[in-house]
Design a protein around this motif. Structure first.
Motif, PDB file in Angstrom:
ATOM      1  N   LEU A  46       4.690  38.021 -26.927  1.00 50.03           N
ATOM      2  CA  LEU A  46       3.992  37.031 -26.105  1.00 50.03           C
ATOM      3  C   LEU A  46       4.802  36.753 -24.844  1.00 50.03           C
ATOM      4  O   LEU A  46       4.260  36.726 -23.738  1.00 50.03           O
ATOM      5  N   ALA A  47       6.103  36.566 -25.015  1.00 46.40           N
ATOM      6  CA  ALA A  47       6.980  36.320 -23.866  1.00 46.40           C
ATOM      7  C   ALA A  47       6.922  37.483 -22.887  1.00 46.40           C
ATOM      8  O   ALA A  47       6.825  37.272 -21.667  1.00 46.40           O
ATOM      9  N   GLU A  48       6.946  38.711 -23.394  1.00 47.20           N
ATOM     10  CA  GLU A  48       6.864  39.896 -22.526  1.00 47.20           C
ATOM     11  C   GLU A  48       5.522  39.956 -21.803  1.00 47.20           C
ATOM     12  O   GLU A  48       5.466  40.286 -20.612  1.00 47.20           O
ATOM     13  N   ARG A  49       4.422  39.628 -22.511  1.00 47.53           N
ATOM     14  CA  ARG A  49       3.086  39.647 -21.877  1.00 47.53           C
ATOM     15  C   ARG A  49       2.989  38.618 -20.750  1.00 47.53           C
ATOM     16  O   ARG A  49       2.278  38.822 -19.781  1.00 47.53           O
ATOM     17  N   LEU A  50       3.702  37.513 -20.900  1.00 53.98           N
ATOM     18  CA  LEU A  50       3.625  36.441 -19.905  1.00 53.98           C
ATOM     19  C   LEU A  50       4.780  36.465 -18.904  1.00 53.98           C
ATOM     20  O   LEU A  50       4.855  35.599 -18.037  1.00 53.98           O
ATOM     21  N   ALA A  51       5.649  37.455 -18.991  1.00 56.73           N
ATOM     22  CA  ALA A  51       6.836  37.508 -18.133  1.00 56.73           C
ATOM     23  C   ALA A  51       6.479  37.523 -16.651  1.00 56.73           C
ATOM     24  O   ALA A  51       7.178  36.923 -15.838  1.00 56.73           O
ATOM     25  N   GLY A  52       5.394  38.182 -16.280  1.00 52.85           N
ATOM     26  CA  GLY A  52       5.007  38.268 -14.879  1.00 52.85           C
ATOM     27  C   GLY A  52       4.150  37.117 -14.399  1.00 52.85           C
ATOM     28  O   GLY A  52       3.774  37.064 -13.234  1.00 52.85           O
ATOM     29  N   GLU A  53       3.830  36.192 -15.273  1.00 50.89           N
ATOM     30  CA  GLU A  53       2.974  35.050 -14.925  1.00 50.89           C
ATOM     31  C   GLU A  53       3.817  33.883 -14.438  1.00 50.89           C
ATOM     32  O   GLU A  53       4.915  33.644 -14.945  1.00 50.89           O
ATOM     33  N   SER A  54       3.295  33.155 -13.504  1.00 51.97           N
ATOM     34  CA  SER A  54       3.949  31.945 -13.037  1.00 51.97           C
ATOM     35  C   SER A  54       3.595  30.802 -13.990  1.00 51.97           C
ATOM     36  O   SER A  54       2.425  30.540 -14.229  1.00 51.97           O
ATOM     37  N   LEU A  55       4.606  30.144 -14.524  1.00 51.54           N
ATOM     38  CA  LEU A  55       4.395  28.989 -15.398  1.00 51.54           C
ATOM     39  C   LEU A  55       5.251  27.834 -14.902  1.00 51.54           C
ATOM     40  O   LEU A  55       6.435  28.005 -14.615  1.00 51.54           O
ATOM     41  N   ASP A  56       4.638  26.656 -14.815  1.00 51.28           N
ATOM     42  CA  ASP A  56       5.381  25.459 -14.432  1.00 51.28           C
ATOM     43  C   ASP A  56       5.974  24.748 -15.637  1.00 51.28           C
ATOM     44  O   ASP A  56       6.948  24.005 -15.504  1.00 51.28           O
ATOM     45  N   ALA A  57       5.347  24.955 -16.797  1.00 47.42           N
ATOM     46  CA  ALA A  57       5.819  24.271 -18.006  1.00 47.42           C
ATOM     47  C   ALA A  57       5.332  25.009 -19.241  1.00 47.42           C
ATOM     48  O   ALA A  57       4.325  25.720 -19.201  1.00 47.42           O
ATOM     49  N   VAL A  58       6.073  24.813 -20.327  1.00 51.23           N
ATOM     50  CA  VAL A  58       5.672  25.296 -21.648  1.00 51.23           C
ATOM     51  C   VAL A  58       5.652  24.067 -22.554  1.00 51.23           C
ATOM     52  O   VAL A  58       6.683  23.432 -22.771  1.00 51.23           O
ATOM     53  N   VAL A  59       4.468  23.738 -23.022  1.00 49.19           N
ATOM     54  CA  VAL A  59       4.268  22.594 -23.905  1.00 49.19           C
ATOM     55  C   VAL A  59       4.003  23.141 -25.298  1.00 49.19           C
ATOM     56  O   VAL A  59       3.345  24.170 -25.448  1.00 49.19           O
ATOM     57  N   CYS A  60       4.504  22.458 -26.315  1.00 52.15           N
ATOM     58  CA  CYS A  60       4.295  22.950 -27.677  1.00 52.15           C
ATOM     59  C   CYS A  60       4.221  21.785 -28.650  1.00 52.15           C
ATOM     60  O   CYS A  60       4.624  20.665 -28.342  1.00 52.15           O
ATOM     61  N   SER A  61       3.727  22.083 -29.819  1.00 53.74           N
ATOM     62  CA  SER A  61       3.801  21.156 -30.932  1.00 53.74           C
ATOM     63  C   SER A  61       5.275  20.948 -31.259  1.00 53.74           C
ATOM     64  O   SER A  61       6.107  21.804 -30.979  1.00 53.74           O
ATOM     65  N   ASP A  62       5.579  19.828 -31.870  1.00 52.81           N
ATOM     66  CA  ASP A  62       6.967  19.574 -32.271  1.00 52.81           C
ATOM     67  C   ASP A  62       7.280  20.168 -33.643  1.00 52.81           C
ATOM     68  O   ASP A  62       8.374  19.954 -34.167  1.00 52.81           O
ATOM     69  N   LEU A  63       6.357  20.941 -34.215  1.00 51.50           N
ATOM     70  CA  LEU A  63       6.605  21.620 -35.475  1.00 51.50           C
ATOM     71  C   LEU A  63       7.335  22.934 -35.202  1.00 51.50           C
ATOM     72  O   LEU A  63       7.060  23.621 -34.217  1.00 51.50           O
ATOM     73  N   ALA A  64       8.258  23.321 -36.070  1.00 60.95           N
ATOM     74  CA  ALA A  64       9.172  24.443 -35.841  1.00 60.95           C
ATOM     75  C   ALA A  64       8.461  25.738 -35.469  1.00 60.95           C
ATOM     76  O   ALA A  64       8.900  26.443 -34.554  1.00 60.95           O
ATOM     77  N   ARG A  65       7.359  26.081 -36.145  1.00 68.45           N
ATOM     78  CA  ARG A  65       6.702  27.365 -35.882  1.00 68.45           C
ATOM     79  C   ARG A  65       6.170  27.450 -34.459  1.00 68.45           C
ATOM     80  O   ARG A  65       6.206  28.498 -33.838  1.00 68.45           O
ATOM     81  N   SER A  66       5.703  26.335 -33.938  1.00 73.59           N
ATOM     82  CA  SER A  66       5.208  26.296 -32.560  1.00 73.59           C
ATOM     83  C   SER A  66       6.374  26.249 -31.570  1.00 73.59           C
ATOM     84  O   SER A  66       6.394  26.979 -30.573  1.00 73.59           O
ATOM     85  N   TYR A  67       7.359  25.405 -31.864  1.00 79.58           N
ATOM     86  CA  TYR A  67       8.523  25.276 -30.986  1.00 79.58           C
ATOM     87  C   TYR A  67       9.268  26.600 -30.870  1.00 79.58           C
ATOM     88  O   TYR A  67       9.639  27.018 -29.761  1.00 79.58           O
ATOM     89  N   ASP A  68       9.478  27.283 -31.982  1.00 72.71           N
ATOM     90  CA  ASP A  68      10.204  28.550 -31.960  1.00 72.71           C
ATOM     91  C   ASP A  68       9.442  29.608 -31.156  1.00 72.71           C
ATOM     92  O   ASP A  68      10.058  30.403 -30.434  1.00 72.71           O
ATOM     93  N   THR A  69       8.120  29.611 -31.252  1.00 71.52           N
ATOM     94  CA  THR A  69       7.313  30.538 -30.448  1.00 71.52           C
ATOM     95  C   THR A  69       7.441  30.185 -28.967  1.00 71.52           C
ATOM     96  O   THR A  69       7.625  31.064 -28.116  1.00 71.52           O
TER      97      THR A  69
END
Length: 173
Positions: free
Chosen positions: A41-64
């Motif tokens: 997922l990180a590689e697929r989005l490497a070329g995309e501009s992102l201002d923020a990454v928001v996630c659930s506070d649960l480990a599986r989401s945070y780790d992703t």
């Protein structure tokens, strides 16, 4: 109101997903495949501009989220608003055991989940106007977000497909 470009994804596969267990608000542990999915997922989005990454506070989401944020020089911003549905007494059971139309009191209702999705979108509008961001969520909760943004009724989400792990929905808010 300024537009938000939202990339919505689901966390990588967990050990619990492999056993078809409802994790609800348990942390969850990414499986070896889930860790690989997060990196891809990180590689697929490497070329995309992102201002923020928001996630659930649960480990599986945070780790992703960490895998993507790291490549963009960002820190994941966890929020309990993006948590998975609270399955109450169904936690640890399988989805086949769930009667969506007669949920016991210990389980977060479909209407409550839908309202929380609306609160999450309001949070994004207030915190990230005009921004482009990735949100790393969960199967049931992402369906509630998509139902809400699609102008559907709460129970419409029950019939919607569950997002595949680390698949991406591109949305404008």
């Amino acid at each position: 109101m300024e537009r938000i470009d939202l990339l919505l994804t689901r966390h990588g596969e967990t050990l619990e997903n492999r056993r078809h267990v409802l994790q609800g608000q348990l942390p969850g542990t990414l499986s070896p495949l889930g860790l690989s999915q997060a990196e891809r997922l990180a590689e697929r989005l490497a070329g995309e501009s992102l201002d923020a990454v928001v996630c659930s506070d649960l480990a599986r989401s945070y780790d992703t989220a960490c895998a993507v944020a790291r490549l963009h020089g960002l820190e994941p911003q966890p929020t309990p608003l993006l948590r998975e549905m609270d399955w109450g007494i169904y936690t640890g059971e399988t989805l086949e055991d769930v009667d969506w139309y007669h949920l016991p009191p210990s389980v977060e209702s479909v209407e409550e989940l839908y309202r929380r999705a609306a609160c999450f979108i309001d949070y994004l509008r207030g915190t990230f106007p005009g921004k482009r961001l990735l949100a790393v969520g969960h199967g049931a909760f992402n369906r509630a977000i998509l139902a809400y943004l699609g102008g559907k009724q709460p129970f419409d989400m029950v019939e919607m497909p569950i997002m595949e792990n680390t698949s991406i929905e591109r949305l404008e808010i």
